[in-house]
Design a protein around this motif. Sequence first.
Motif, PDB file in Angstrom:
ATOM      1  N   VAL A  66       0.838  -1.199   0.000  1.00 32.99           N
ATOM      2  CA  VAL A  66       0.000   0.000   0.000  1.00 32.99           C
ATOM      3  C   VAL A  66       0.873   1.249   0.000  1.00 32.99           C
ATOM      4  O   VAL A  66       0.613   2.208  -0.731  1.00 32.99           O
ATOM      5  CB  VAL A  66      -0.941  -0.007   1.221  1.00 32.99           C
ATOM      6  CG1 VAL A  66      -1.656   1.330   1.356  1.00 32.99           C
ATOM      7  CG2 VAL A  66      -1.959  -1.132   1.091  1.00 32.99           C
ATOM      8  N   LYS A  67       1.919   1.228   0.815  1.00 37.38           N
ATOM      9  CA  LYS A  67       2.835   2.367   0.874  1.00 37.38           C
ATOM     10  C   LYS A  67       3.498   2.604  -0.483  1.00 37.38           C
ATOM     11  O   LYS A  67       3.582   3.744  -0.963  1.00 37.38           O
ATOM     12  CB  LYS A  67       3.895   2.115   1.941  1.00 37.38           C
ATOM     13  CG  LYS A  67       4.929   3.226   2.064  1.00 37.38           C
ATOM     14  CD  LYS A  67       5.951   2.898   3.147  1.00 37.38           C
ATOM     15  CE  LYS A  67       7.010   4.001   3.233  1.00 37.38           C
ATOM     16  NZ  LYS A  67       8.013   3.703   4.286  1.00 37.38           N
ATOM     17  N   ASP A  68       3.954   1.534  -1.102  1.00 33.55           N
ATOM     18  CA  ASP A  68       4.596   1.662  -2.416  1.00 33.55           C
ATOM     19  C   ASP A  68       3.607   2.156  -3.461  1.00 33.55           C
ATOM     20  O   ASP A  68       3.977   2.916  -4.359  1.00 33.55           O
ATOM     21  CB  ASP A  68       5.180   0.311  -2.845  1.00 33.55           C
ATOM     22  CG  ASP A  68       6.360  -0.111  -1.983  1.00 33.55           C
ATOM     23  OD1 ASP A  68       6.953   0.766  -1.321  1.00 33.55           O
ATOM     24  OD2 ASP A  68       6.677  -1.313  -1.955  1.00 33.55           O
ATOM     25  N   PHE A  69       2.354   1.725  -3.345  1.00 37.26           N
ATOM     26  CA  PHE A  69       1.339   2.166  -4.307  1.00 37.26           C
ATOM     27  C   PHE A  69       1.099   3.667  -4.186  1.00 37.26           C
ATOM     28  O   PHE A  69       1.036   4.378  -5.199  1.00 37.26           O
ATOM     29  CB  PHE A  69       0.041   1.402  -4.067  1.00 37.26           C
ATOM     30  CG  PHE A  69      -1.131   1.957  -4.825  1.00 37.26           C
ATOM     31  CD1 PHE A  69      -1.245   1.766  -6.188  1.00 37.26           C
ATOM     32  CD2 PHE A  69      -2.110   2.688  -4.175  1.00 37.26           C
ATOM     33  CE1 PHE A  69      -2.326   2.303  -6.901  1.00 37.26           C
ATOM     34  CE2 PHE A  69      -3.181   3.216  -4.865  1.00 37.26           C
ATOM     35  CZ  PHE A  69      -3.286   3.020  -6.236  1.00 37.26           C
ATOM     36  N   ILE A  70       0.951   4.152  -2.965  1.00 34.24           N
ATOM     37  CA  ILE A  70       0.708   5.585  -2.774  1.00 34.24           C
ATOM     38  C   ILE A  70       1.887   6.398  -3.276  1.00 34.24           C
ATOM     39  O   ILE A  70       1.711   7.504  -3.800  1.00 34.24           O
ATOM     40  CB  ILE A  70       0.426   5.876  -1.281  1.00 34.24           C
ATOM     41  CG1 ILE A  70      -0.906   5.243  -0.870  1.00 34.24           C
ATOM     42  CG2 ILE A  70       0.389   7.379  -1.019  1.00 34.24           C
ATOM     43  CD1 ILE A  70      -1.220   5.373   0.604  1.00 34.24           C
ATOM     44  N   SER A  71       3.082   5.846  -3.149  1.00 32.09           N
ATOM     45  CA  SER A  71       4.288   6.559  -3.576  1.00 32.09           C
ATOM     46  C   SER A  71       4.668   6.230  -5.012  1.00 32.09           C
ATOM     47  O   SER A  71       5.833   6.402  -5.401  1.00 32.09           O
ATOM     48  CB  SER A  71       5.456   6.210  -2.640  1.00 32.09           C
ATOM     49  OG  SER A  71       5.139   6.515  -1.299  1.00 32.09           O
ATOM     50  N   SER A  72       3.723   5.758  -5.794  1.00 35.72           N
ATOM     51  CA  SER A  72       4.026   5.336  -7.163  1.00 35.72           C
ATOM     52  C   SER A  72       3.493   6.316  -8.198  1.00 35.72           C
ATOM     53  O   SER A  72       2.666   7.183  -7.901  1.00 35.72           O
ATOM     54  CB  SER A  72       3.418   3.952  -7.426  1.00 35.72           C
ATOM     55  OG  SER A  72       2.004   4.048  -7.475  1.00 35.72           O
ATOM     56  N   ARG A  73       3.947   6.157  -9.413  1.00 33.17           N
ATOM     57  CA  ARG A  73       3.476   6.966 -10.526  1.00 33.17           C
ATOM     58  C   ARG A  73       2.010   6.671 -10.850  1.00 33.17           C
ATOM     59  O   ARG A  73       1.303   7.530 -11.377  1.00 33.17           O
ATOM     60  CB  ARG A  73       4.353   6.725 -11.755  1.00 33.17           C
ATOM     61  CG  ARG A  73       5.773   7.248 -11.597  1.00 33.17           C
ATOM     62  CD  ARG A  73       6.679   6.756 -12.714  1.00 33.17           C
ATOM     63  NE  ARG A  73       8.001   7.344 -12.611  1.00 33.17           N
ATOM     64  CZ  ARG A  73       8.948   6.896 -11.780  1.00 33.17           C
ATOM     65  NH1 ARG A  73       8.691   5.871 -10.975  1.00 33.17           N
ATOM     66  NH2 ARG A  73      10.144   7.477 -11.757  1.00 33.17           N
ATOM     67  N   ASP A  74       1.581   5.430 -10.556  1.00 32.72           N
ATOM     68  CA  ASP A  74       0.183   5.081 -10.814  1.00 32.72           C
ATOM     69  C   ASP A  74      -0.755   5.948  -9.983  1.00 32.72           C
ATOM     70  O   ASP A  74      -1.795   6.402 -10.474  1.00 32.72           O
ATOM     71  CB  ASP A  74      -0.055   3.603 -10.496  1.00 32.72           C
ATOM     72  CG  ASP A  74       0.626   2.695 -11.490  1.00 32.72           C
ATOM     73  OD1 ASP A  74       0.980   3.173 -12.584  1.00 32.72           O
ATOM     74  OD2 ASP A  74       0.811   1.505 -11.181  1.00 32.72           O
ATOM     75  N   SER A  75      -0.404   6.142  -8.715  1.00 35.08           N
ATOM     76  CA  SER A  75      -1.237   6.998  -7.866  1.00 35.08           C
ATOM     77  C   SER A  75      -1.271   8.425  -8.396  1.00 35.08           C
ATOM     78  O   SER A  75      -2.326   9.077  -8.419  1.00 35.08           O
ATOM     79  CB  SER A  75      -0.711   6.987  -6.427  1.00 35.08           C
ATOM     80  OG  SER A  75      -0.894   5.736  -5.831  1.00 35.08           O
ATOM     81  N   LEU A  76      -0.110   8.918  -8.820  1.00 29.86           N
ATOM     82  CA  LEU A  76      -0.063  10.269  -9.384  1.00 29.86           C
ATOM     83  C   LEU A  76      -0.912  10.355 -10.644  1.00 29.86           C
ATOM     84  O   LEU A  76      -1.630  11.342 -10.858  1.00 29.86           O
ATOM     85  CB  LEU A  76       1.385  10.660  -9.682  1.00 29.86           C
ATOM     86  CG  LEU A  76       1.580  12.004 -10.389  1.00 29.86           C
ATOM     87  CD1 LEU A  76       0.971  13.142  -9.566  1.00 29.86           C
ATOM     88  CD2 LEU A  76       3.060  12.268 -10.647  1.00 29.86           C
ATOM     89  N   ALA A  77      -0.868   9.317 -11.479  1.00 36.15           N
ATOM     90  CA  ALA A  77      -1.677   9.309 -12.698  1.00 36.15           C
ATOM     91  C   ALA A  77      -3.169   9.349 -12.366  1.00 36.15           C
ATOM     92  O   ALA A  77      -3.946  10.043 -13.035  1.00 36.15           O
ATOM     93  CB  ALA A  77      -1.350   8.076 -13.536  1.00 36.15           C
TER      94      ALA A  77
END
Length: 368
Positions: free
Chosen positions: A76-87
Amino acid sequence: LIFKHVLFSFCVALPLLISTLYYGVIANDIYVSESIFVVRAPNKQQSGGGVGSLIAQFASGSGNGFAAAFDDANAVKDFISSRDSLALLENKLEFRKKYSDKKINLLQRFNGFGIYGSFEELFQYYLKRVAVITDHNTSSSKLIVQAFDAQTSLQINSFLLNEAEKLVNNINERARRDLVKFAQNEVQSAEEKAKSAALALSNYRNTHGVVDPQKQVVIHFEQLAKLQEQYIATKGQLTQVSEFAPDSPHSKSLKLKMEVLEEEIKAEKERITGGSDSLASKAAEYERLALELEFADQQLALTMASLESARNQALRQQLYLMTIAQPNLPDEAVLPERIRGITTTLVLGLVAWGILTMLLAGVREHQY
């Protein structure tokens, strides 16, 4: 003396003036929205072996209650800090537009000078405004979002938390599918083995003309015992006739009967133990095929029970994203820390000025 004044102005006065101007006039207020969440997994104690124990590997934890799912929390932490979340943020909430507003000063605004504007640069800027901090002692994670107005920080925090929960639900759904699919594949494999074993046994029965060699051997042994009894009785009659009436015609018929009985006894023995086509030779292969069928049926029953267990397991939630503290709407800006920034600039300037003053004094003493 003039040089000292110039040095003081350069090291202390000028930085302090710039810092005061920046923090006092230029720097925009930054609002921080925080939320706290934890990813939990239900604990279960698995027992048994075989296919059931393999299926149990899809479940995490041991004991009762709930256990922290560290790997999934990191996911979950990696997801929030990922480009996918920004997209997703860019698509739903126009992240770039919110942080490129002209009301924000050039130094804090994204692409304030118009030099760069790529998605990669936006992602680097995003990492400065959004952070996830994990407390390994409590297994909880804090989501921190910085924005230049309170409503934006709340929106982004809530959005990311909802997307994280969707991620956990997707992990659950994938785990459910894999769990049931694995069990179904095991059942299908066990069914094929059971069918193959049953077909092999049926073909053997048809080819060799046997149903159950053990039962047939019992029947033939009973038949052999009857023939042997008849033979012994006939032999006794022949002995009596030979003693009292050697020339009796009945003696010849008794001898003929004994010969017939001997042939039947010999044939019966051949059926039981004589050669490769006997019941004894057929029994070994038959027992092997029968054991394979029994084992295949047991495996099929075990895998079907495991499939039912997997379906029941799939109905239960494997992972939970529990929100400990909901995203807050900041009522005042906490950043930048203006007094602290100005004070830090003053202290560092004085330290630099003092060091340079001592160095220059030392140089002068060395010259004279």
